[in-house]
Design a protein around this motif. Structure first.
Motif, PDB file in Angstrom:
ATOM      1  N   PRO A 282      16.812  12.698  11.043  1.00 14.98           N
ATOM      2  CA  PRO A 282      15.594  13.349  11.557  1.00 14.98           C
ATOM      3  C   PRO A 282      14.342  12.669  10.972  1.00 14.98           C
ATOM      4  O   PRO A 282      14.304  12.328   9.787  1.00 14.98           O
ATOM      5  N   ILE A 283      13.341  12.505  11.826  1.00 11.63           N
ATOM      6  CA  ILE A 283      12.092  11.853  11.415  1.00 11.63           C
ATOM      7  C   ILE A 283      10.941  12.813  11.667  1.00 11.63           C
ATOM      8  O   ILE A 283      10.770  13.310  12.791  1.00 11.63           O
ATOM      9  N   PHE A 284      10.151  13.082  10.627  1.00 15.76           N
ATOM     10  CA  PHE A 284       8.978  13.931  10.796  1.00 15.76           C
ATOM     11  C   PHE A 284       7.900  13.183  11.566  1.00 15.76           C
ATOM     12  O   PHE A 284       7.801  11.947  11.495  1.00 15.76           O
ATOM     13  N   GLY A 285       7.095  13.948  12.284  1.00 15.38           N
ATOM     14  CA  GLY A 285       6.026  13.341  13.068  1.00 15.38           C
ATOM     15  C   GLY A 285       4.917  12.761  12.210  1.00 15.38           C
ATOM     16  O   GLY A 285       4.115  11.941  12.696  1.00 15.38           O
ATOM     17  N   GLN A 286       4.810  13.164  10.955  1.00 13.96           N
ATOM     18  CA  GLN A 286       3.795  12.658  10.042  1.00 13.96           C
ATOM     19  C   GLN A 286       4.454  12.326   8.708  1.00 13.96           C
ATOM     20  O   GLN A 286       5.485  12.897   8.331  1.00 13.96           O
ATOM     21  N   ASP A 287       3.802  11.384   7.991  1.00 12.22           N
ATOM     22  CA  ASP A 287       4.308  11.048   6.658  1.00 12.22           C
ATOM     23  C   ASP A 287       4.104  12.211   5.694  1.00 12.22           C
ATOM     24  O   ASP A 287       4.885  12.396   4.749  1.00 12.22           O
ATOM     25  N   SER A 288       3.049  12.963   5.910  1.00 16.03           N
ATOM     26  CA  SER A 288       2.779  14.157   5.113  1.00 16.03           C
ATOM     27  C   SER A 288       1.884  15.070   5.936  1.00 16.03           C
ATOM     28  O   SER A 288       1.269  14.650   6.920  1.00 16.03           O
ATOM     29  N   TYR A 289       1.825  16.333   5.528  1.00 13.31           N
ATOM     30  CA  TYR A 289       1.018  17.315   6.239  1.00 13.31           C
ATOM     31  C   TYR A 289      -0.014  17.907   5.272  1.00 13.31           C
ATOM     32  O   TYR A 289       0.320  18.252   4.131  1.00 13.31           O
ATOM     33  N   THR A 290      -1.249  17.976   5.749  1.00 12.80           N
ATOM     34  CA  THR A 290      -2.313  18.622   4.988  1.00 12.80           C
ATOM     35  C   THR A 290      -2.994  19.635   5.892  1.00 12.80           C
ATOM     36  O   THR A 290      -3.349  19.310   7.035  1.00 12.80           O
ATOM     37  N   VAL A 291      -3.183  20.845   5.394  1.00 13.60           N
ATOM     38  CA  VAL A 291      -3.787  21.882   6.202  1.00 13.60           C
ATOM     39  C   VAL A 291      -4.795  22.646   5.345  1.00 13.60           C
ATOM     40  O   VAL A 291      -4.568  22.881   4.151  1.00 13.60           O
ATOM     41  N   PHE A 292      -5.934  22.976   5.961  1.00 13.29           N
ATOM     42  CA  PHE A 292      -6.944  23.807   5.314  1.00 13.29           C
ATOM     43  C   PHE A 292      -6.726  25.255   5.732  1.00 13.29           C
ATOM     44  O   PHE A 292      -6.612  25.541   6.935  1.00 13.29           O
ATOM     45  N   VAL A 293      -6.707  26.138   4.757  1.00 11.08           N
ATOM     46  CA  VAL A 293      -6.451  27.555   5.038  1.00 11.08           C
ATOM     47  C   VAL A 293      -7.518  28.383   4.328  1.00 11.08           C
ATOM     48  O   VAL A 293      -7.782  28.180   3.129  1.00 11.08           O
ATOM     49  N   LEU A 294      -8.131  29.274   5.089  1.00 11.27           N
ATOM     50  CA  LEU A 294      -9.103  30.176   4.489  1.00 11.27           C
ATOM     51  C   LEU A 294      -8.402  31.144   3.542  1.00 11.27           C
ATOM     52  O   LEU A 294      -7.283  31.603   3.814  1.00 11.27           O
ATOM     53  N   GLU A 295      -9.093  31.450   2.481  1.00  9.01           N
ATOM     54  CA  GLU A 295      -8.462  32.310   1.472  1.00  9.01           C
ATOM     55  C   GLU A 295      -8.220  33.730   1.978  1.00  9.01           C
ATOM     56  O   GLU A 295      -7.386  34.448   1.438  1.00  9.01           O
ATOM     57  N   ASP A 296      -8.916  34.121   3.052  1.00 12.47           N
ATOM     58  CA  ASP A 296      -8.711  35.467   3.579  1.00 12.47           C
ATOM     59  C   ASP A 296      -7.724  35.494   4.744  1.00 12.47           C
ATOM     60  O   ASP A 296      -7.645  36.472   5.488  1.00 12.47           O
ATOM     61  N   THR A 297      -6.977  34.411   4.953  1.00 10.88           N
ATOM     62  CA  THR A 297      -5.972  34.377   6.020  1.00 10.88           C
ATOM     63  C   THR A 297      -4.936  35.468   5.780  1.00 10.88           C
ATOM     64  O   THR A 297      -4.450  35.663   4.660  1.00 10.88           O
ATOM     65  N   VAL A 319      17.940  20.027  14.722  1.00 15.44           N
ATOM     66  CA  VAL A 319      17.305  19.913  13.401  1.00 15.44           C
ATOM     67  C   VAL A 319      17.003  21.313  12.877  1.00 15.44           C
ATOM     68  O   VAL A 319      16.498  22.181  13.611  1.00 15.44           O
ATOM     69  N   THR A 320      17.307  21.523  11.610  1.00 18.06           N
ATOM     70  CA  THR A 320      16.936  22.773  10.936  1.00 18.06           C
ATOM     71  C   THR A 320      16.050  22.436   9.746  1.00 18.06           C
ATOM     72  O   THR A 320      16.105  21.328   9.196  1.00 18.06           O
ATOM     73  N   TYR A 321      15.204  23.406   9.359  1.00 19.12           N
ATOM     74  CA  TYR A 321      14.208  23.178   8.317  1.00 19.12           C
ATOM     75  C   TYR A 321      14.437  24.164   7.165  1.00 19.12           C
ATOM     76  O   TYR A 321      14.881  25.298   7.376  1.00 19.12           O
ATOM     77  N   GLN A 322      14.106  23.697   5.979  1.00 19.75           N
ATOM     78  CA  GLN A 322      14.080  24.579   4.811  1.00 19.75           C
ATOM     79  C   GLN A 322      13.063  24.026   3.819  1.00 19.75           C
ATOM     80  O   GLN A 322      12.788  22.819   3.810  1.00 19.75           O
ATOM     81  N   HIS A 363      22.482  14.155   8.143  1.00 19.32           N
ATOM     82  CA  HIS A 363      21.362  13.399   7.587  1.00 19.32           C
ATOM     83  C   HIS A 363      20.195  14.345   7.349  1.00 19.32           C
ATOM     84  O   HIS A 363      20.052  15.365   8.038  1.00 19.32           O
ATOM     85  N   SER A 364      19.324  13.966   6.412  1.00 18.68           N
ATOM     86  CA  SER A 364      18.154  14.790   6.140  1.00 18.68           C
ATOM     87  C   SER A 364      16.993  13.917   5.706  1.00 18.68           C
ATOM     88  O   SER A 364      17.173  12.776   5.269  1.00 18.68           O
ATOM     89  N   SER A 365      15.798  14.451   5.868  1.00 17.03           N
ATOM     90  CA  SER A 365      14.573  13.789   5.400  1.00 17.03           C
ATOM     91  C   SER A 365      13.617  14.867   4.911  1.00 17.03           C
ATOM     92  O   SER A 365      13.713  16.034   5.316  1.00 17.03           O
ATOM     93  N   THR A 366      12.691  14.448   4.045  1.00 14.48           N
ATOM     94  CA  THR A 366      11.785  15.401   3.400  1.00 14.48           C
ATOM     95  C   THR A 366      10.349  14.965   3.607  1.00 14.48           C
ATOM     96  O   THR A 366      10.046  13.766   3.610  1.00 14.48           O
ATOM     97  N   VAL A 367       9.461  15.931   3.764  1.00 21.40           N
ATOM     98  CA  VAL A 367       8.045  15.658   3.921  1.00 21.40           C
ATOM     99  C   VAL A 367       7.271  16.605   3.009  1.00 21.40           C
ATOM    100  O   VAL A 367       7.708  17.736   2.743  1.00 21.40           O
ATOM    101  N   ASN A 368       6.126  16.125   2.513  1.00 19.25           N
ATOM    102  CA  ASN A 368       5.299  16.943   1.640  1.00 19.25           C
ATOM    103  C   ASN A 368       4.253  17.684   2.453  1.00 19.25           C
ATOM    104  O   ASN A 368       3.659  17.136   3.389  1.00 19.25           O
ATOM    105  N   VAL A 369       4.032  18.938   2.100  1.00 16.62           N
ATOM    106  CA  VAL A 369       3.014  19.773   2.742  1.00 16.62           C
ATOM    107  C   VAL A 369       1.992  20.159   1.677  1.00 16.62           C
ATOM    108  O   VAL A 369       2.361  20.688   0.615  1.00 16.62           O
TER     109      VAL A 369
END
Length: 654
Positions: A282-297, A319-322, A363-369
């Motif tokens: 499995p291949i992730f669509g991005q090398d890593s993921y970065t997201v901005f989240v408001l503190e009041d979400t 594909v399954t995720y954990q 097979h497995s692959s890992t991505v950082n969030v």
């Protein structure tokens, strides 16, 4: 059951009209075969010396069933069978006959010797052959077909009245190529793993040739150019691979295979499905993921969706995720949605990082969030430069910059959009920079100004501020002066006064300011420029007197209208002047006429012809002569048309 003899009937008709059936009567212990005409013994016991008369009839099968009757008196001598002697030269024989041998062809001649008249017959009547009872020649009696019956075993009896012997004749039917090979299926389906080695046999594609000819197989076509090169058909019909397969390159191969016996061919479709093997990670669509989240979400909200793609198919491509252990976030094992499981606090931590693993069971692959927590402000965005009125020249290229609204809100990200006033879609604002552009070429004559409202929205917190903006479109000298009507025809009396206004042009210019103001109207055509002139007010004036007789009756010329733009635009329009005649008095050829008369002069004497002309046209040019004054008591008269003056009083006689 023994054949005694055989009857033959000829019919000059053709096809079904020539087919006959045989009928026997008064045949005693005999009967005739209705089809072959063979006379068959039906009684097992006959007495020596018995004589029988047999009547045979042949009748057409087709209507109206013409009948031909021939009486044959047969003398049949019944003798006791003697011990069998070998009358035939050879008791066993084999003959090869091609299946295309015509009916009536001789295939074998039985040779026998005996003490009396030899008679030949079949012990059992074969429908496809006949033996001549006297000559022992065996003929083809019906069309042969090797595929129907490949060989015959005939028992030919030879007897001379005292002895009986049997020849066993084996007739082998020799094949001719009269059948095309036939695949046993029109479509063959095979499945194969993409990891099989070169030379792997998928199965057989068999074609049957009833002639037992050797069948050659070949691949004549592949739907994809790759397919024909990946597979091969062996001489025995086995289909095998010639190179490694790749399902991701082509999952289904379609082939057209051909079977040939050298003369005839048949074709079939082969569909090969390449089964997937779990050979991709499995291949992730991005090398890593970065997201901005408001503190009041809100807790439970989806803040991100991670997605991995596996080129395998079926269960191998699921594909399954954990995610690694975290108290703040969880990932949906099926969709990859990352949700918030606990409240965020910007003051405690503005940064969180964890890993998500995607697996396909092998097979497995890992991505950082990375989650960046944004503080929630409570004030609208602060703007540094907020123009209220801006100008833009008309006819500028599309996406010409108009102005820029800038923010001075520090690190707070602000998004701009046009909230209202842009119904025509002539403007766009760059969301991140606040730069405003004209999206099309503007035309001041259509829209002179736009009143926009630009809204600045804080990404964090959603607070907003509205900015009114007036965009004034500046004029460009892009419109010619227009005259209505565009073609002017003017009737001018020839006695019009110099500097009198002959006509006033209706002139408009869609531009504004100097660009729309008329600076001059000029006439360059000769001789019109000598007689006419025009001023900036649009008035056409007479420069000098007109003389229709010596100058012209009409003239056509152009006027050139200049606006005050820089540079000025010039419009050219056509003007036609018709000079209208005015009634001028006739003139004499001389202002004074003098004549001397002698006395006496008689009444009716012609004194003088006066001559006058009138330059006017038509009725205005007609005139008459008359005595205006000085004629006393009508001493003279003048002819009204000819101008002849004559004496009309006798005073001149004295």
């Amino acid at each position: 059951g023994a054949e005694v003899m055989r009857f033959f009937v000829t019919d000059q008709d053709s096809s079904v009209n020539s087919e006959v059936t045989y009928i026997s009567s008064n045949a005693g212990p005999f009967t005739v075969n209705a089809t072959s005409g063979a006379l068959i013994k039906t009684s097992a016991t006959l007495n020596a010396g018995d004589t029988f008369t047999v009547q045979i009839a042949a009748q057409n099968i087709a209507p109206p069933g013409l009948l031909s009757v021939r009486n044959n008196t047969l003398t049949i001598n019944v003798v006791l069978p003697m011990p069998q002697e070998n009358l035939v030269v050879s008791p066993v024989a084999t003959v090869n006959v091609t299946e295309s041998t015509p009916v009536g062809s001789e295939i074998y001649s039985v040779t026998a010797t005996g003490s009396g008249l030899l008679m030949y017959s079949f012990r059992e009547d074969p429908s496809d052959f006949v033996v001549h009872p006297n000559s022992g020649i065996v003929y083809v009696a019906a069309p042969l077909d090797r595929e129907r019956q490949p060989s015959y075993r005939l028992f030919v009896e030879a007897q001379d009245g005292q002895h009986l012997s049997i020849l066993t004749l084996t007739v082998v039917i020799v094949d001719v190529n009269d059948n095309r090979p036939r695949f046993n299926q029109t479509v063959y389906f095979f499945t194969v793993s993409e990891f099989v080695t070169t030379g792997h046999v998928l199965g057989a594609i068999n074609a049957v040739d009833l002639d037992n000819d050797t069948v050659a197989y070949s691949i004549v076509q592949g739907r994809a150019s790759l397919s024909a090169a990946v597979f091969e058909v062996l001489p025995d019909g086995q289909l095998l691979t010639t190179r490694l397969l790749d399902r991701e390159q082509l999952a289904v191969h379609e082939l057209v295979v051909q079977a040939s016996d050298g003369l005839y061919t048949d074709r079939a479709m082969v569909i090969i499905t390449v089964m997937d093997d779990n050979d991709f990670t499995p291949i992730f669509g991005q090398d890593s993921y970065t997201v901005f989240v408001l503190e009041d979400t809100a807790v439970g909200a989806t803040i991100l969706t991670v997605s991995a793609f596996d080129l395998d198919e079926g269960i191998s491509g699921i594909v399954t995720y954990q995610s690694a252990s975290t108290e703040l976030f969880s990932v949906n094992s099926t969709t990859g949605e990352v949700t918030l499981t606990s409240s965020l606090d910007y003051e405690s931590s503005d940064y969180h990082s964890f890993n998500v693993t995607a697996t396909d069971t092998l097979h497995s692959s890992t991505v950082n969030v990375t989650v960046l927590v944004k503080d929630v402000p409570d004030t609208p965005p602060q703007l540094c430069y907020v123009p209220e009125v801006v100008t833009i020249q008309e006819n500028m290229f599309a996406f010409t910059p108009v102005t820029n609204i800038s923010t001075c809100d520090g690190e707070r990200q602000v998004i701009f959009h046009i909230a209202s006033g842009n119904t025509l879609g002539h403007f766009v604002v760059e969301p991140l920079t606040g730069s405003i552009y004209a999206t099309s070429v503007l035309d001041r004559e259509n829209v002179e100004q736009y009143k926009l409202v630009v809204t600045a929205v804080s990404v964090v917190g959603g607070m907003s501020r509205d900015v009114p903006l007036t965009v004034i479109v500046e004029d460009e000298n892009d419109n010619l002066p227009l005259v209505n009507p565009p073609v002017v025809v003017i009737d001018v009396p020839e006695n019009s006064a110099v500097l009198s206004t002959l006509y006033t042009f209706n002139i408009t210019d869609r531009d504004s300011g100097d660009n729309g103001r008329i600076s001059a109207i000029r006439i360059f055509d000769f001789p019109a420029s000598q007689y006419f002139m025009a001023n900036a007010a649009g008035q056409l004036l007479l420069r000098r007197s007109l003389d229709r007789k010596n100058l012209f009756t009409f003239t056509r010329f152009k006027i050139y209208i200049y606006d005050s733009g820089t540079p000025p635009l010039v419009a050219v329009h056509s003007v036609t002047i018709n000079v209208i005649d005015s009634n001028e008095p006739p003139s004499f050829s001389s202002s004074t006429y003098t004549v001397t008369l002698s006395t006496p002069t008689q009444v009716g004497t012609s004194v003088l012809y006066v001559v006058a002309t009138d330059r006017d046209d038509g009725d205005l040019g007609s005139f008459q002569y008359s005595v205006a004054r000085g004629n006393g008591s009508n001493y003279f008269s003048v002819h009204p048309q000819l101008g002849n003056i004559v004496v009309t009083d006798n005073f001149l006689i004295q």
